[in-house]
Design a protein around this motif. Structure first.
Motif, PDB file in Angstrom:
ATOM      1  N   TYR A 131       0.847  -1.187   0.000  1.00 59.29           N
ATOM      2  CA  TYR A 131       0.000   0.000   0.000  1.00 59.29           C
ATOM      3  C   TYR A 131       0.885   1.239   0.000  1.00 59.29           C
ATOM      4  N   VAL A 132       0.694   2.107  -0.979  1.00 63.63           N
ATOM      5  CA  VAL A 132       1.611   3.234  -1.189  1.00 63.63           C
ATOM      6  C   VAL A 132       1.597   4.193   0.000  1.00 63.63           C
ATOM      7  N   TRP A 133       0.405   4.448   0.583  1.00 62.13           N
ATOM      8  CA  TRP A 133       0.373   5.296   1.786  1.00 62.13           C
ATOM      9  C   TRP A 133       1.391   4.778   2.804  1.00 62.13           C
ATOM     10  N   LEU A 134       1.335   3.464   3.019  1.00 65.24           N
ATOM     11  CA  LEU A 134       2.119   2.868   4.106  1.00 65.24           C
ATOM     12  C   LEU A 134       3.594   2.741   3.750  1.00 65.24           C
ATOM     13  N   GLN A 135       3.895   2.627   2.443  1.00 67.46           N
ATOM     14  CA  GLN A 135       5.295   2.645   2.021  1.00 67.46           C
ATOM     15  C   GLN A 135       5.889   4.017   2.344  1.00 67.46           C
ATOM     16  N   GLY A 136       5.185   5.063   1.921  1.00 71.15           N
ATOM     17  CA  GLY A 136       5.673   6.423   2.157  1.00 71.15           C
ATOM     18  C   GLY A 136       5.794   6.730   3.644  1.00 71.15           C
ATOM     19  N   ARG A 137       4.790   6.290   4.403  1.00 64.61           N
ATOM     20  CA  ARG A 137       4.802   6.579   5.834  1.00 64.61           C
ATOM     21  C   ARG A 137       5.946   5.887   6.566  1.00 64.61           C
ATOM     22  N   GLN A 138       6.270   4.653   6.133  1.00 67.14           N
ATOM     23  CA  GLN A 138       7.337   3.934   6.834  1.00 67.14           C
ATOM     24  C   GLN A 138       8.703   4.537   6.500  1.00 67.14           C
ATOM     25  N   VAL A 139       8.889   4.918   5.240  1.00 66.24           N
ATOM     26  CA  VAL A 139      10.127   5.626   4.867  1.00 66.24           C
ATOM     27  C   VAL A 139      10.264   6.877   5.733  1.00 66.24           C
ATOM     28  N   TRP A 140       9.185   7.653   5.788  1.00 70.08           N
ATOM     29  CA  TRP A 140       9.181   8.897   6.572  1.00 70.08           C
ATOM     30  C   TRP A 140       9.534   8.622   8.035  1.00 70.08           C
ATOM     31  N   MET A 141       8.903   7.604   8.590  1.00 71.84           N
ATOM     32  CA  MET A 141       9.091   7.294  10.014  1.00 71.84           C
ATOM     33  C   MET A 141      10.530   6.890  10.298  1.00 71.84           C
ATOM     34  N   TYR A 142      11.064   6.016   9.456  1.00 73.15           N
ATOM     35  CA  TYR A 142      12.449   5.571   9.659  1.00 73.15           C
ATOM     36  C   TYR A 142      13.410   6.762   9.599  1.00 73.15           C
ATOM     37  N   CYS A 143      13.209   7.639   8.633  1.00 71.89           N
ATOM     38  CA  CYS A 143      14.100   8.801   8.507  1.00 71.89           C
ATOM     39  C   CYS A 143      13.981   9.705   9.725  1.00 71.89           C
ATOM     40  N   ARG A 144      12.760   9.947  10.167  1.00 71.26           N
ATOM     41  CA  ARG A 144      12.544  10.781  11.343  1.00 71.26           C
ATOM     42  C   ARG A 144      13.284  10.236  12.565  1.00 71.26           C
ATOM     43  N   LEU A 145      13.118   8.925  12.752  1.00 69.08           N
ATOM     44  CA  LEU A 145      13.783   8.299  13.899  1.00 69.08           C
ATOM     45  C   LEU A 145      15.294   8.425  13.757  1.00 69.08           C
ATOM     46  N   TYR A 146      15.792   8.164  12.582  1.00 68.83           N
ATOM     47  CA  TYR A 146      17.229   8.243  12.292  1.00 68.83           C
ATOM     48  C   TYR A 146      17.764   9.643  12.583  1.00 68.83           C
ATOM     49  N   ARG A 147      16.971  10.621  12.242  1.00 68.65           N
ATOM     50  CA  ARG A 147      17.359  12.019  12.316  1.00 68.65           C
ATOM     51  C   ARG A 147      17.246  12.581  13.736  1.00 68.65           C
ATOM     52  N   ASN A 148      16.256  12.132  14.495  1.00 71.52           N
ATOM     53  CA  ASN A 148      15.946  12.793  15.768  1.00 71.52           C
ATOM     54  C   ASN A 148      16.315  12.008  17.018  1.00 71.52           C
ATOM     55  N   PHE A 149      16.697  10.766  16.873  1.00 70.10           N
ATOM     56  CA  PHE A 149      16.993   9.945  18.058  1.00 70.10           C
ATOM     57  C   PHE A 149      18.367   9.304  17.896  1.00 70.10           C
ATOM     58  N   GLU A 150      19.210   9.587  18.834  1.00 65.05           N
ATOM     59  CA  GLU A 150      20.562   9.042  18.770  1.00 65.05           C
ATOM     60  C   GLU A 150      20.538   7.518  18.652  1.00 65.05           C
ATOM     61  N   ARG A 151      19.658   6.888  19.441  1.00 57.99           N
ATOM     62  CA  ARG A 151      19.654   5.417  19.457  1.00 57.99           C
ATOM     63  C   ARG A 151      19.109   4.815  18.162  1.00 57.99           C
ATOM     64  N   PHE A 152      18.439   5.626  17.353  1.00 57.21           N
ATOM     65  CA  PHE A 152      17.951   5.128  16.055  1.00 57.21           C
ATOM     66  C   PHE A 152      18.793   5.635  14.876  1.00 57.21           C
ATOM     67  N   HIS A 153      19.893   6.274  15.172  1.00 58.25           N
ATOM     68  CA  HIS A 153      20.783   6.733  14.109  1.00 58.25           C
ATOM     69  C   HIS A 153      21.603   5.539  13.623  1.00 58.25           C
ATOM     70  N   ARG A 154      20.871   4.611  12.992  1.00 60.66           N
ATOM     71  CA  ARG A 154      21.486   3.311  12.662  1.00 60.66           C
ATOM     72  C   ARG A 154      21.429   3.070  11.167  1.00 60.66           C
ATOM     73  N   THR A 155      22.490   2.489  10.652  1.00 56.38           N
ATOM     74  CA  THR A 155      22.584   2.235   9.219  1.00 56.38           C
ATOM     75  C   THR A 155      21.451   1.353   8.710  1.00 56.38           C
ATOM     76  N   ASP A 156      21.070   0.344   9.504  1.00 60.51           N
ATOM     77  CA  ASP A 156      20.026  -0.570   9.012  1.00 60.51           C
ATOM     78  C   ASP A 156      18.693   0.157   8.801  1.00 60.51           C
ATOM     79  N   LEU A 157      18.385   1.115   9.688  1.00 53.75           N
ATOM     80  CA  LEU A 157      17.172   1.906   9.495  1.00 53.75           C
ATOM     81  C   LEU A 157      17.274   2.765   8.236  1.00 53.75           C
TER      82      LEU A 157
END
Lengths: 415, 415
Positions: free
Chosen positions: B65-91
């Motif tokens: 589902y395209v909504w959910l593809q876009g939302r998950q990309v967005w979420m992963y980037c947000r976490l990567y960007r704003n949380f030290e513990r999620f600043h992970r290559t796999d994300l």
């Protein structure tokens, strides 16, 4: 020996009494339901019908859903045509006013035949669906109007629309506005051949020319519906509506009876009546689930475990038709089981008509009597068809009641 | 007098402890939820995400589902960007693979920007909606990918798609494929300006040029959303989603804070937070109804009385944001009330993530963890935003804990 013969006779009498009691119950309910729609749903200003009715019949929204406009016209004509007590001018006039409303407003951009899904009270289109269903109910309405009035303009509308629908389904769907996509499943949803099969039945009734014109189409529809069961897990989603399976069941049963195909009839009773009934009947609270999953996964429809009125009305028709055709008492007892649940749970003795939407436990979830998808159709169609079938069954039993069956030797001994 | 001063201090300490406990609870839950999606949802073959996951995370449908593809990309980037513990290559890698999948397959017929609603696992379009939402989540994903990678091709995609969306909404919707009909209500659904307002916030973050480009658009969106409350009964249907009102509430609150408009802030808290909360909270079983009717009629949505996860996650965000902004303790207590219900009812301690769909009584109605509308978005967005807000609130309280407030005279007397 005498005892056995007497018991057979007593059983038959008891069965006849039960059938008669149900016939009476069903007939009275039909009267009450028709009175409800007559009283509350007519738009005397613009023609057509309000279907968004609250518990007491009050209109809560004046939008006119084209499916339900067509269905109510169809229903009124059927009642007018098949029941002496409904052969009434007021029913016919309301059906004609509904027909004129459809003729004037249903098509969004004539001469294109695409119809709206919903209109304002005065006929402005609000929404168009990229499917064939508005057009199908339009066709049903027009064909019935022709049958009760004899006016050819209605029948011409019906046949032209039918040709357009068949073209969309079997040749080129471009006119529906839905783009052809590489990932779309090859098989159309089961509702499409189901709907077409019921139109074949509708247009072909006592009409040799059209019956012959749509003979091949009817076979094609039956094949496509049967494929949905055979393909099973290979289709896009194994989730299905219990009510759709049962409704497809009696559509197919009518088809098989018309075709005098006993093998197909047995298959249908097995796969479209008994199978979805047994997997879809809630063992805990009774009633039929709205959605089921053939793989026993959880359906993703939020309302999957709700009890809706129409799967139950379709089940009543299906089992009574199955019994009428096969004489298998198991099917009659399933009819009784469903009818008992349905009359207890869905009827509203206070304001008339049926509730449409119960939660799993059987509690009324939506108090409305009509809405975007519930109009004057499933309930009266079920009651009218069941009354006719019960009548026919009782007619068949009559002679047995009047005189002993010649095949029961015990009667001879008792003399 | 001394007692009073001490009690104030004790109350503040207690409040700080409660806030801290929630921060810990929320943070741990975020870890667990992110781990669930990392473990079960990645399509290593084609990129992108499976979102149809059963209770234990098993994929039950490979549709994307395209909504959910876009939302998950967005979420992963947000976490990567704003949380030290999620600043992970796999994300980051998973987000990029999701982004590439969208770039390659989301648009149905390039160069047209219209995106599919759902794709097969390998990217064939299955269904296209005649709305802007797939495109909006595509835009959110691309803008975030640019923020975390610095690659301009992502940002160009985002801005071009945004311009197309604005054109569809404000100038000419023809490209969406929905015909303009005479009966269609003049006002677009509230979801449209809501979605656009969140895009204005997204694209304008720390980006003066785009913030200024979309300044007028943001005001327009806010006006249109506010109209939905003011117009009320005049709109097509008075039925609304509790979660939409609350989500619009915090979107508008962010807007009002950006605008430094205290009068608007108070109005929003009243009309978009407190009003829908109080009318939408089930007094019998707790939790927020999915749909409500402003005229106190029965909603026609079958699922109206169900308890869905996302209205609750939106309510958590809205009340914590309202409290952070206003300092009104009543809003903090509403946050606690909703958060307590939410953590008790929706969390699945056994397999992780949250159930999405409970019946009115709070029983799990659908056991799935993800589906066509539930992906890696509302739950982690709520948890991430709440963790950040709780952190900020605790940061503000810290000095008060270290030293007595100068404004409390009782402390002076105690010396």
């Amino acid at each position: 020996v005498m005892d056995w013969g007497l018991r057979v006779l007593q059983d038959m009498e008891k069965e006849q009494e039960t059938l008669y009691a149900w016939k009476k119950r069903v007939g009275q309910e039909l009267d009450s339901v028709v009175a409800f729609w007559m009283k509350h749903s007519h738009d005397l200003e613009h023609g057509g019908f309000f279907t968004c009715l609250g518990r007491d019949g009050q209109v809560y929204d004046r939008l006119k859903y084209v499916w339900l406009q067509g269905r109510q016209v169809w229903m009124y004509c059927r009642l007018y045509r098949n029941f002496e007590r409904f052969h009434r001018t007021d029913l016919l006039d309301a059906a004609k006013a509904g027909g004129e409303f459809l003729l004037r407003y249903a098509r969004v951009a004539p001469p294109s035949k695409k119809c709206a899904f919903v209109l304002t009270q005065d006929g402005c289109p609000v929404k168009v669906q990229r499917t064939i269903f508005s057009e199908c109910f339009y066709t049903m309405a027009m064909n019935e109007l022709w049958r009760v009035t004899g006016e050819m303009r209605y029948q011409n509308e019906a046949v032209e629309m039918m040709d357009q629908i068949v073209h969309w389904v079997r040749e080129d769907p471009a006119g529906l506005g839905r783009p052809q996509l590489s990932g779309t499943p090859a098989t159309e949803p089961m509702a499409v051949p189901m709907m077409l099969l019921s139109l074949v039945e509708q247009l072909g009734e006592a009409d040799k020319e059209l019956a012959s014109k749509y003979l091949e189409l009817g076979d094609w529809c039956a094949q496509r519906i049967l494929q949905h069961v055979q393909v099973g897990k290979a289709t896009c989603s194994p989730t299905f509506q219990t009510g759709h399976a049962l409704e497809a069941g009696w559509f197919l049963l009518q088809h098989a009876i018309r075709k005098s195909d006993p093998k197909l009839r047995a298959y249908i009773i097995d796969k479209f009546l008994l199978l979805p009934f047994h997997s879809g009947w809630d063992p805990e609270h009774g009633g039929l689930f709205y959605f089921q999953d053939a793989d026993d996964l959880c359906p993703t429809q939020l309302e999957w475990d709700m009890k809706l009125w129409w799967p139950h009305s379709e089940a009543m028709i299906a089992f009574l038709m199955g019994y009428s055709d096969s004489g298998d008492p198991a099917l009659l007892h399933l009819f009784y089981q469903v009818a008992e649940y349905t009359f207890c749970q869905f009827r509203d003795p206070e304001f008339g008509e049926w509730f449409g939407y119960l939660n799993r436990e059987g509690k009324v979830a939506l108090t409305i009597k009509g809405g975007p998808f519930k109009g004057c159709f499933h309930v009266p169609r079920c009651l009218a068809m069941c009354e006719q079938m019960l009548d026919a069954l009782l007619g068949r039993l009559e002679p047995a009641h009047a005189a002993p069956l010649p095949a029961v030797p015990a009667r001879e001994g008792a003399k």
